[in-house]
Motif scaffolding. Structure first.
Motif, short mmCIF file in Angstrom:
data_model
loop_
_atom_site.label_atom_id
_atom_site.label_comp_id
_atom_site.label_asym_id
_atom_site.label_seq_id
_atom_site.Cartn_x
_atom_site.Cartn_y
_atom_site.Cartn_z
N LEU A 8 0.01 -4.43 2.06
CA LEU A 8 1.30 -3.80 2.25
C LEU A 8 2.32 -4.77 2.81
N GLY A 9 1.88 -5.71 3.64
CA GLY A 9 2.79 -6.69 4.22
C GLY A 9 3.51 -7.51 3.17
N GLN A 10 2.79 -7.90 2.12
CA GLN A 10 3.42 -8.67 1.05
C GLN A 10 4.51 -7.86 0.36
N GLU A 11 4.26 -6.56 0.18
CA GLU A 11 5.26 -5.71 -0.47
C GLU A 11 6.49 -5.55 0.42
N ILE A 12 6.28 -5.43 1.71
CA ILE A 12 7.42 -5.33 2.64
C ILE A 12 8.24 -6.61 2.58
N ARG A 13 7.57 -7.77 2.57
CA ARG A 13 8.30 -9.04 2.49
C ARG A 13 9.08 -9.14 1.18
N ARG A 14 8.46 -8.72 0.06
CA ARG A 14 9.13 -8.79 -1.24
C ARG A 14 10.40 -7.95 -1.24
N SER A 38 6.68 -9.65 11.62
CA SER A 38 6.18 -10.90 11.06
C SER A 38 4.66 -10.86 10.88
N LYS A 39 3.97 -10.29 11.86
CA LYS A 39 2.52 -10.16 11.75
C LYS A 39 2.14 -9.24 10.60
N ILE A 40 2.89 -8.15 10.41
CA ILE A 40 2.62 -7.23 9.30
C ILE A 40 2.77 -7.96 7.97
N GLU A 41 3.88 -8.68 7.82
CA GLU A 41 4.14 -9.37 6.56
C GLU A 41 3.10 -10.44 6.27
N ASN A 42 2.55 -11.03 7.31
CA ASN A 42 1.57 -12.09 7.13
C ASN A 42 0.13 -11.60 7.16
N GLY A 43 -0.04 -10.27 7.22
CA GLY A 43 -1.38 -9.71 7.19
C GLY A 43 -2.15 -9.83 8.49
N ASN A 44 -1.47 -10.17 9.57
CA ASN A 44 -2.14 -10.32 10.86
C ASN A 44 -2.07 -9.06 11.71
N ALA A 45 -1.41 -8.04 11.22
CA ALA A 45 -1.38 -6.73 11.88
C ALA A 45 -1.27 -5.69 10.78
N ASN A 46 -1.99 -4.61 10.94
CA ASN A 46 -1.94 -3.57 9.91
C ASN A 46 -1.11 -2.39 10.39
N LEU A 47 -0.56 -1.66 9.44
CA LEU A 47 0.23 -0.47 9.74
C LEU A 47 -0.72 0.71 9.91
N ILE A 363 -4.31 3.95 1.33
CA ILE A 363 -3.50 2.93 1.98
C ILE A 363 -4.08 2.55 3.33
N TRP A 364 -4.67 3.53 4.03
CA TRP A 364 -5.23 3.24 5.35
C TRP A 364 -6.46 2.36 5.23
N ALA A 365 -7.35 2.66 4.29
CA ALA A 365 -8.53 1.83 4.09
C ALA A 365 -8.12 0.42 3.68
N ARG A 366 -7.15 0.32 2.80
CA ARG A 366 -6.71 -0.99 2.32
C ARG A 366 -6.09 -1.82 3.43
N GLU A 367 -5.30 -1.20 4.28
CA GLU A 367 -4.70 -1.92 5.39
C GLU A 367 -5.75 -2.44 6.36
N ILE A 368 -6.74 -1.60 6.66
CA ILE A 368 -7.82 -2.02 7.55
C ILE A 368 -8.57 -3.20 6.96
N VAL A 369 -8.97 -3.08 5.70
CA VAL A 369 -9.74 -4.14 5.06
C VAL A 369 -8.93 -5.42 4.98
N SER A 370 -7.65 -5.33 4.65
CA SER A 370 -6.80 -6.50 4.57
C SER A 370 -6.80 -7.29 5.88
N GLU A 371 -6.58 -6.58 6.98
CA GLU A 371 -6.52 -7.25 8.28
C GLU A 371 -7.87 -7.80 8.70
N MET A 372 -8.92 -7.04 8.44
CA MET A 372 -10.25 -7.47 8.87
C MET A 372 -10.77 -8.65 8.07
N VAL A 373 -10.46 -8.69 6.77
CA VAL A 373 -10.92 -9.81 5.95
C VAL A 373 -10.34 -11.12 6.46
N LEU A 374 -9.07 -11.09 6.82
CA LEU A 374 -8.44 -12.31 7.32
C LEU A 374 -9.13 -12.81 8.59
N ARG A 375 -9.52 -11.89 9.46
CA ARG A 375 -10.18 -12.29 10.70
C ARG A 375 -11.63 -12.69 10.49
#
Length: 398
Positions: A8-14, A38-47, A363-375
């Motif tokens: 979702l962060g990438q879409e917000i940045r776009r 900034s953290k949301i857009e970079n995938g370091n924080a999820n909504l 969207i909630w599952a995807r946001e969680i997975v996105s943030e956790m994969v990066l970590r």
């Protein structure tokens, strides 16, 4: 952020860049800090809350559906359930309750049985089956409901149920605007019946569609009106009464009001009856607790949400679709507590096994997975997470 991870962060940045907005401008208009954005857009924080998503969408001058819709459904073209949406759209747009449509192809008995079969199948997350069968059912019910015969009233009653199933089916797949059309059609049928029970049941479906559109003021008004229509003097009336109180409680939280009074009304309704699953709404004591969990999450109280969820047994939830939502909500609560990645992954995997399409499109599952994969990219636990992310269509390469 890795280029192969879509969130979702990438879409917000776009959209922010398309609007020629700075981080400062968007953060200020959305009521959040520049650092958090900034953290949301970079995938370091999820909504984690609908309120924040809506605030960002409003600031970007787009709908929530625009922000969270098609860009997140990588496998939509290959999904049998999603492939049914165009046919459902035609079935809704090409029919009306104001003009006759000729004779239905099935008897009223067959149509009533099919309506109940699909309501049960939808609750059991048999999305491909439901999607395939809904368009002809909607056409036949409209035909039967517009003929001046003894079949008209039974057809209208089944149409209220069928459009309920249709609206929830579409909402689960992200077609929120079309879900509202289906809900409105059910409300039209209920008004023709002039039966408060059917009107209140249809109003609950309308409120749910509006919640999906983040139109909380109108959803709350509709649910409150539905409550006022009914005297809970039967099990069915009590169940519909209670579900509208739950919708009101959720809207209250989203509107910054105290949801507890409405939750208590719903709890008292649940305590008075032995549930019979009127209109396939699955009202019960456990359902009240499921809504309490969701409302606590929207309040940002992950501790409370986790405590409520810990006392709920998935096997006590009667339908597969609601179990999937609970498992994702439980994962959201534990993710908010931090340090529970293994438990979060386990819950999401359980949800995926119950319903792959619904879980992967959440969207909630995807946001969680996105943030956790990066970590976890370099951790041992990252492999399981990346597998889940890949099945969600979020990774271009492993």
């Amino acid at each position: 952020m890795d280029n192969d991870l879509a969130n979702l962060g990438q879409e917000i940045r776009r959209l922010r860049k398309w609007r020629n907005m700075t981080l400062d401008a968007l953060a200020g208009q959305a009521g959040i800090t520049k650092g958090y954005l900034s953290k949301i857009e970079n995938g370091n924080a999820n909504l984690e809350r609908r309120k924040t998503i809506k605030a960002i969408a409003d600031a970007l001058r787009v709908s929530v559906a625009d922000l969270t819709g098609d860009h997140f459904i990588a496998d939509r073209a290959n999904s049998d359930a999603h492939a049914a949406i165009p046919d459902i759209r035609i079935a809704l747009m090409a029919t009306t309750l104001e003009l006759p449509h000729g004779a239905p192809l099935r008897t009223i008995e067959e149509l009533n049985q099919e309506t109940q079969r699909l309501a049960e199948a939808r609750a059991d997350s048999q999305d491909a089956l439901v999607g395939h069968a809904l368009p002809p059912l909607l056409r036949d019910l409209h035909a039967a409901a517009t003929i001046d015969s003894n079949d008209r009233l039974p057809a209208l009653r089944s149409l209220v149920q069928a459009t309920n199933s249709t609206a929830h089916f579409l909402k689960n797949l992200g077609a929120i605007d079309l879900a509202w059309v289906a809900a409105e059609r059910g409300h039209q049928a209920a008004q023709i019946l002039e039966d408060p029970l059917y009107i209140a049941a249809a109003d609950y479906t309308r409120a749910q569609a509006l919640i999906g559109l983040n139109a909380y003021d109108r959803a709350d008004a509709i649910a409150r009106n539905a409550v006022s229509l009914l005297t809970p003097d039967s099990v069915a009336a009590t169940e519909v009464h209670g579900m509208n109180f739950l919708a009101t409680a959720f809207c209250s939280e989203m509107l910054g009001e105290d949801p507890e009074a409405a939750l208590q009304e719903a709890q008292e309704s649940a305590d008075r009856i032995d549930p019979q699953n009127a209109f396939w709404l699955n009202f019960s004591r456990v359902n009240v607790e499921l809504w309490r969990t969701s409302i606590a999450l929207e309040a940002g109280d992950h501790v409370k949400a986790a405590e409520i969820a810990a006392d709920i047994r998935p096997e006590d939830i009667p339908t597969k679709g609601r179990r999937i939502r609970f498992l994702i909500d439980h994962a959201r609560a534990l993710h908010g507590l931090r340090g529970r990645d293994e438990d979060v992954t386990r819950l999401l995997r359980q949800a995926e096994k119950l319903g792959a399409t619904r879980t992967r499109h959440s969207i909630w599952a995807r946001e969680i997975v996105s943030e956790m994969v990066l970590r976890a990219r370099r951790d041992a636990g990252g492999r399981e997470l990346r597998g889940l992310a890949d099945r969600m269509g979020m990774l271009a390469a492993i």
